[in-house]
Design a protein around this motif. Structure first.
Motif, short mmCIF file in Angstrom:
data_model
loop_
_atom_site.label_atom_id
_atom_site.label_comp_id
_atom_site.label_asym_id
_atom_site.label_seq_id
_atom_site.Cartn_x
_atom_site.Cartn_y
_atom_site.Cartn_z
N ALA A 86 1.01 -1.06 0.22
CA ALA A 86 0.10 -0.19 -0.28
C ALA A 86 0.58 1.34 -0.11
O ALA A 86 1.12 2.60 -0.34
CB ALA A 86 -1.17 0.52 0.52
N ALA A 87 2.12 1.24 1.22
CA ALA A 87 2.99 2.61 0.76
C ALA A 87 3.30 2.70 -0.27
O ALA A 87 3.90 3.80 -1.04
CB ALA A 87 3.84 2.27 1.51
N VAL A 88 4.04 1.77 -1.26
CA VAL A 88 4.76 1.97 -2.83
C VAL A 88 3.62 2.65 -3.40
O VAL A 88 3.72 3.65 -4.47
CB VAL A 88 4.94 0.69 -3.70
CG1 VAL A 88 4.88 1.17 -5.13
CG2 VAL A 88 5.79 0.00 -2.82
N HIS A 89 2.07 1.97 -3.50
CA HIS A 89 1.12 2.80 -4.31
C HIS A 89 0.87 4.19 -3.38
O HIS A 89 1.11 5.33 -4.37
CB HIS A 89 -0.10 2.16 -3.91
CG HIS A 89 -0.36 1.19 -4.52
ND1 HIS A 89 -0.66 1.08 -6.01
CD2 HIS A 89 -0.35 -0.50 -5.12
CE1 HIS A 89 -0.64 -0.10 -6.41
NE2 HIS A 89 -0.42 -1.02 -5.03
N ALA A 97 3.49 6.01 -12.31
CA ALA A 97 4.95 5.88 -11.76
C ALA A 97 4.71 5.07 -10.99
O ALA A 97 5.66 4.83 -10.34
CB ALA A 97 5.23 7.10 -10.82
N THR A 98 3.49 4.39 -10.72
CA THR A 98 3.96 3.18 -9.64
C THR A 98 4.93 1.72 -10.29
O THR A 98 5.07 1.76 -11.17
CB THR A 98 2.65 2.84 -9.76
OG1 THR A 98 1.29 3.34 -9.06
CG2 THR A 98 2.42 0.62 -8.46
N VAL A 127 1.43 -8.71 -11.91
CA VAL A 127 2.21 -9.06 -12.57
C VAL A 127 2.28 -8.81 -14.30
O VAL A 127 3.02 -7.83 -15.13
CB VAL A 127 2.36 -10.48 -12.70
CG1 VAL A 127 3.04 -11.37 -14.02
CG2 VAL A 127 3.18 -11.09 -11.85
N ALA A 128 0.42 -8.07 -14.22
CA ALA A 128 -0.35 -7.78 -15.84
C ALA A 128 -0.08 -6.30 -15.69
O ALA A 128 0.47 -5.89 -16.82
CB ALA A 128 -1.23 -8.07 -15.06
N MET A 129 0.70 -5.51 -14.45
CA MET A 129 1.17 -4.43 -14.94
C MET A 129 2.28 -4.28 -15.19
O MET A 129 2.80 -3.19 -15.96
CB MET A 129 0.63 -3.24 -13.53
CG MET A 129 -0.52 -3.68 -13.02
SD MET A 129 -1.98 -2.85 -14.84
CE MET A 129 -1.81 -1.33 -14.17
#
Length: 208
Positions: A86-89, A97-98, A127-129
């Motif tokens: 959640a912090a990365v988001h 930019a994620t 993984v899809a992203m």
């Protein structure tokens, strides 16, 4: 959620261990996006489409600090890892930019720490992203093929979205229809119904 956070703070004071801190961090980071999760008319807004100016930066700052504290203890577990994701988001200025490689890496650790089909599904979406929709779709299909999550609406809606992205509209429609039969929450049903209308429009574009 406010009561859960209050209890989480109390737990952290009474039992200041890594997972108690990680759980509070996770709740704060999730709560920070509350105002952006639905539109003004009550429609569901996906994470990638949310207006990040509506995210609560005070909650994010506290959640980030607690996440770092939990992870630095090296005694962390599933809650702290979910907080890290959640912090990365939260740190991304926009959806583009994620840091998807970092998120996939965190899910790799989470799958080992807390193995479950739902965690695998979330990893497949990441993984899809990172690698493209076909890669994520293969992982979701493998989960469903072994009999897991067959009655889980989010597995079918995620599959529908990935099928849609690679142009398999008929299969995407079937996946969304399956998800709709499993969904009872009104906001989520409206979202799926909207997706089905969009897919139909893509399949039968207006004549010029």
């Amino acid at each position: 959620s406010s009561e859960a956070i209050r209890l989480g703070r109390l737990l952290g004071e009474l039992l200041p261990e890594a997972e108690a801190i990680g759980l509070l961090a996770l709740m704060l980071l999730q709560e920070s996006r509350r105002a952006a999760r639905t539109s003004d008319d009550g429609e569901l807004v996906l994470l990638a489409d949310q207006d990040r100016s509506r995210w609560d930066r005070t909650l994010i700052a506290e959640g980030l600090a607690l996440t770092e504290r939990a992870l630095s203890s090296r005694r962390f577990g599933p809650y702290s890892l979910q907080a890290a994701i959640a912090a990365v988001h939260a740190e991304a200025a926009n959806a583009e930019a994620t840091d998807w490689p970092q998120i996939v890496g965190l899910y790799d650790v989470l799958v080992r720490a807390d193995p479950s089909a739902v965690v695998e599904l979330n990893r497949a979406a990441a993984v899809a992203m990172r690698d493209g929709p076909a890669a994520g779709l293969a992982l979701i299909d493998a989960i469903l093929a072994r009999g897991d999550l067959t009655d889980y609406q989010f597995a079918h809606s995620a599959r529908g979205e990935l099928l849609r992205r690679i142009g398999k509209t008929d299969e995407a429609r079937s996946a969304y229809e399956r998800a709709l039969t499993l969904t009872h929450q009104i906001t989520e049903r409206r979202f799926l119904e909207k997706r089905l209308v969009e897919i139909t429009a893509e399949s039968f574009p207006p004549e010029l």
